[in-house]
Write an enzyme that holds these catalytic residues in place. Structure first.
Site, short mmCIF file in Angstrom:
data_model
loop_
_atom_site.label_atom_id
_atom_site.label_comp_id
_atom_site.label_asym_id
_atom_site.label_seq_id
_atom_site.Cartn_x
_atom_site.Cartn_y
_atom_site.Cartn_z
CD GLU A 22 -34.92 77.00 86.30
OE1 GLU A 22 -33.96 77.09 85.99
OE2 GLU A 22 -36.04 76.19 85.80
CE1 TYR A 54 -20.03 98.67 70.70
CE2 TYR A 54 -18.76 98.39 68.81
CZ TYR A 54 -19.36 99.06 70.12
OH TYR A 54 -18.42 100.27 70.46
CB ILE A 73 -31.67 77.53 77.64
CG1 ILE A 73 -30.99 77.30 77.82
CG2 ILE A 73 -31.83 78.60 79.35
CD1 ILE A 73 -29.74 76.70 78.52
CE LYS A 100 -32.12 78.08 84.50
NZ LYS A 100 -32.86 77.27 84.44
#
Length: 122
Positions: A22, A54, A73, A100
């Site tokens: 990863e 935004y 995460i 994920k």
């Protein structure tokens, strides 16, 4: 507070995760952001100065998410929430969802991820 700005499905490539591959190859994550903010003045004035744009939310969130490699995460989501609260004093609360979709699991799944909520009230 019932006013909210949201961004759904922000797709970001990053190198977060516990597994060695990863960190090397990375993967695509999806972020959903829900920002609680008083939008009464912006609704009256029709001026971007009275809200949090935004596009700036996306910019700050993307930078915070990619700033370093996180093993968890949860930590990446926390970095996003902290960065948005630090940059935009008008934000009262934020919820960050990190999906994920390519998590290295030996199972079939539709989605995995975390939801984290932070506010100025503590």
């Amino acid at each position: 507070m019932s006013d909210r700005i949201f961004v759904a499905g922000l797709s970001l490539h990053a190198y977060h995760g516990v597994m060695r591959h990863e960190a090397k190859v990375g993967q695509t994550f999806l972020l959903d952001l829900a920002v609680d903010i008083d939008l009464a003045q912006a609704a009256r004035s029709d001026k971007v100065a009275d809200t949090v744009s935004y596009d700036l939310i996306v910019e700050v969130a993307s930078e915070a998410f990619r700033a370093k490699r996180f093993r968890l995460i949860e930590a990446a989501a926390g970095a996003v929430a902290d960065a948005l609260l630090a940059r935009f004093p008008r934000i009262e609360q934020i919820r960050v969802f990190v999906h994920k979709p390519h998590a290295p699991l030996a199972a079939a799944f539709a989605d995995v991820g975390v939801e984290l909520s932070r506010s100025r009230r503590g």
